[in-house]
Design a protein around this motif. Structure first.
Motif, short mmCIF file in Angstrom:
data_model
loop_
_atom_site.label_atom_id
_atom_site.label_comp_id
_atom_site.label_asym_id
_atom_site.label_seq_id
_atom_site.Cartn_x
_atom_site.Cartn_y
_atom_site.Cartn_z
N UNK A 1 0.83 -1.21 0.00
CA UNK A 1 0.00 0.00 0.00
C UNK A 1 0.86 1.25 0.00
N UNK A 2 1.99 1.18 0.70
CA UNK A 2 2.94 2.30 0.72
C UNK A 2 3.49 2.55 -0.68
N UNK A 3 3.80 1.47 -1.40
CA UNK A 3 4.29 1.62 -2.77
C UNK A 3 3.22 2.26 -3.66
N UNK A 4 1.97 1.85 -3.47
CA UNK A 4 0.89 2.44 -4.26
C UNK A 4 0.82 3.94 -4.00
N UNK A 5 0.93 4.33 -2.73
CA UNK A 5 0.91 5.75 -2.39
C UNK A 5 2.08 6.50 -3.04
N UNK A 6 3.27 5.91 -2.95
CA UNK A 6 4.44 6.53 -3.57
C UNK A 6 4.23 6.67 -5.07
N UNK A 7 3.71 5.62 -5.70
CA UNK A 7 3.48 5.65 -7.14
C UNK A 7 2.47 6.72 -7.54
N UNK A 8 1.39 6.83 -6.77
CA UNK A 8 0.37 7.85 -7.07
C UNK A 8 0.93 9.26 -6.91
N UNK A 9 1.82 9.44 -5.92
CA UNK A 9 2.44 10.75 -5.73
C UNK A 9 3.39 11.06 -6.89
N UNK A 10 4.18 10.07 -7.29
CA UNK A 10 5.09 10.27 -8.42
C UNK A 10 4.31 10.56 -9.70
N UNK B 1 2.81 -2.56 -6.09
CA UNK B 1 2.19 -2.43 -4.78
C UNK B 1 0.85 -3.14 -4.71
N UNK B 2 0.07 -3.03 -5.77
CA UNK B 2 -1.24 -3.67 -5.78
C UNK B 2 -1.12 -5.19 -5.75
N UNK B 3 -0.09 -5.73 -6.41
CA UNK B 3 0.11 -7.18 -6.42
C UNK B 3 0.51 -7.69 -5.04
N UNK B 4 1.24 -6.89 -4.29
CA UNK B 4 1.64 -7.30 -2.94
C UNK B 4 0.44 -7.35 -2.00
N UNK B 5 -0.61 -6.63 -2.32
CA UNK B 5 -1.79 -6.57 -1.44
C UNK B 5 -2.66 -7.81 -1.54
N UNK B 6 -2.38 -8.68 -2.50
CA UNK B 6 -3.20 -9.89 -2.61
C UNK B 6 -2.99 -10.81 -1.42
N UNK B 7 -1.95 -10.56 -0.60
CA UNK B 7 -1.71 -11.35 0.60
C UNK B 7 -2.81 -11.16 1.64
N UNK C 1 -3.85 -5.03 10.56
CA UNK C 1 -4.54 -3.87 10.00
C UNK C 1 -3.82 -2.57 10.36
N UNK C 2 -3.36 -2.46 11.61
CA UNK C 2 -2.65 -1.26 12.04
C UNK C 2 -1.36 -1.07 11.25
N UNK C 3 -0.64 -2.17 11.03
CA UNK C 3 0.58 -2.08 10.22
C UNK C 3 0.24 -1.61 8.81
N UNK C 4 -0.80 -2.19 8.25
CA UNK C 4 -1.18 -1.90 6.86
C UNK C 4 -1.54 -0.43 6.68
#
Length: 422
Positions: A137-146, A343-349, A365-368
């Motif tokens: 999810x962090x990667x998704x956020x970074x990607x959306x910002x970039x 990032x989205x692929x990592x979220x399938x876990x 959930x808190x970590x996520x």
């Protein structure tokens, strides 16, 4: 003959994965020196330290651990180095290097002793899953910002960017192209997406502004930041607290990243050993500690399975010494789609979490949510590791839990309090 063809096909896939990983993390060559500049390390020299640490890290982890992970000076820990240790605590950058060195030494000791097995086995699978998803999810956020598809809002923390922004439009083009190639199972889909999006960006004159003026001739002055750890204050309470906090970040961020990324779990120990050795070397080279780059997931999704992926990335970091100006031609809008998809692929876990047990999934959930919302993997880990043993205590389930988790929860609480009060 068939065996040779198979080896060639696998090698080609690893090379493509290494190239993809390099481009996904190549921004660190520019961004890390910009952050360390606020600590007082000259930008035009810090670039060399960043590149050399990445080259050595990729070679060590590729040859020693044989896993497709890129090691570079980490985002997050470089901010801790600069804004917590130097700016807030008032240490010199040389003292911060000394703190990094001692923290890496502690990390190295743990990674080469049975302690590392005790730690990795004590962490529940739910938390490991939370770490993987949180980083995704962090990667998704970074990607959306970039991609400039999200930005800091005037009335909210985040708001949608403007579709009149050419960078955002180029990112959407790159995202659609990368998804198309990936769904069609085209070899090197992510790498091809970066290349074609870059070409479109150049033709449409959509480029990021060059931020660093670096020439190879500046290398002659690099010795001024080499071997500069300062231990003159090492027996002061603030120095020791900083060492403790950075050690916690290095050890558990590395465990979390590698647990979430490597396709071969049995390689975890060697991966941690390679990471700790490189972190120690990076302090001597004059930069903040190296960690496994979350963007390594882009190479793994492109087919990277072995150390050759990391070695290829290492060679590309080495070549970047001669082509740093050319990296500015690869816009963030071309890199962003790969990071978002990865990032989205990592979220399938998320599918493997046991949602029937609130005490199990709530800490995950808190970590996520806390990793992307705080912009810190270490902070996200802290919340998960603190709440997990507490929830077990609340539910009277503590007898079945590893006692090490209670110790870790206390250590993370100390680290969180320290980090937030300085």
């Amino acid at each position: 003959m068939n065996r040779l063809k198979k080896i060639w096909a696998e090698s080609k896939e690893e090379v493509i994965a290494g190239i993809t990983s390099f481009f996904a993390i190549s921004y660190i060559i520019i961004v890390n020196p910009l952050i360390l500049a606020d600590a007082g390390i000259p930008i035009n020299l810090s670039v060399f330290a960043t590149i050399f640490a990445s080259v050595i890290g990729c070679f060590i982890i590729g040859f020693w651990a044989n896993i497709p992970i890129v090691l570079t000076p980490g985002m997050g820990i470089n901010a801790f180095f600069t804004y917590t240790i130097v700016v807030n605590m008032g240490f010199s950058w040389q003292s911060a290097i000394g703190i990094s060195f001692l923290s890496s030494l502690i990390f190295l000791f743990i990674s080469f002793t049975p302690i590392v097995e005790l730690l990795t086995e004590a962490i529940p699978s739910t938390l490991k899953t939370g770490i993987t998803v949180g980083i995704g999810l962090f990667l998704v956020q970074i990607g959306l910002e970039k991609a400039q598809l999200i930005q800091r809002g005037s009335n909210t923390f985040v708001e949608f960017g403007s579709l009149t922004n050419p960078h955002a439009l180029l990112s959407i083009f790159g995202l659609l192209l990368s998804i198309f190639l990936f769904v069609k199972k085209i070899n090197g889909a992510f790498f091809l997406g970066i290349i074609f999006t870059t070409i479109v960006g150049v033709l449409a004159n959509i480029q990021d502004a060059a931020t660093i003026d670096v020439k190879l001739e500046y290398l002659k002055d690099y010795s001024s930041i080499l071997f500069k750890p300062d231990f003159s204050q090492m027996f002061s309470i603030p120095f020791l607290l900083a060492v403790f906090s950075m050690s916690m970040i290095l050890i558990f961020e590395s465990i979390g990243l590698l647990e979430g990324l490597i396709p071969q779990p049995h390689s975890l120990r060697r991966g941690l050993q390679a990471t700790s050795v490189t972190a120690l070397i990076s302090a001597l080279l004059g930069t903040s500690p190296t960690v496994a780059a979350a963007e390594s997931a882009a190479g793994i999704e492109s087919g990277g399975k072995k150390g050759l992926t990391a070695i290829v990335a290492g060679f590309l970091f080495l070549l970047s010494l001669f082509f740093i100006p050319l990296l500015t031609y690869v816009p963030q809008a071309a890199i962003a789609p790969v990071i978002i998809i990865t990032g989205s692929l990592m979220m399938k876990q998320l599918a493997v979490i046991n949602y029937d047990d609130f005490t199990e999934w709530f800490p995950a959930f808190l970590i996520i949510v806390m990793i992307p919302f705080t912009g810190s993997i270490a902070t996200g880990l802290s919340f998960g590791f603190i709440f997990y043993p507490l929830m077990k205590l609340f539910s009277n389930d503590q007898k079945n839990q590893n006692k090490i988790m209670y110790v870790l929860g206390l250590l993370f609480l100390i680290n969180l309090i320290f980090s937030s009060t300085i």
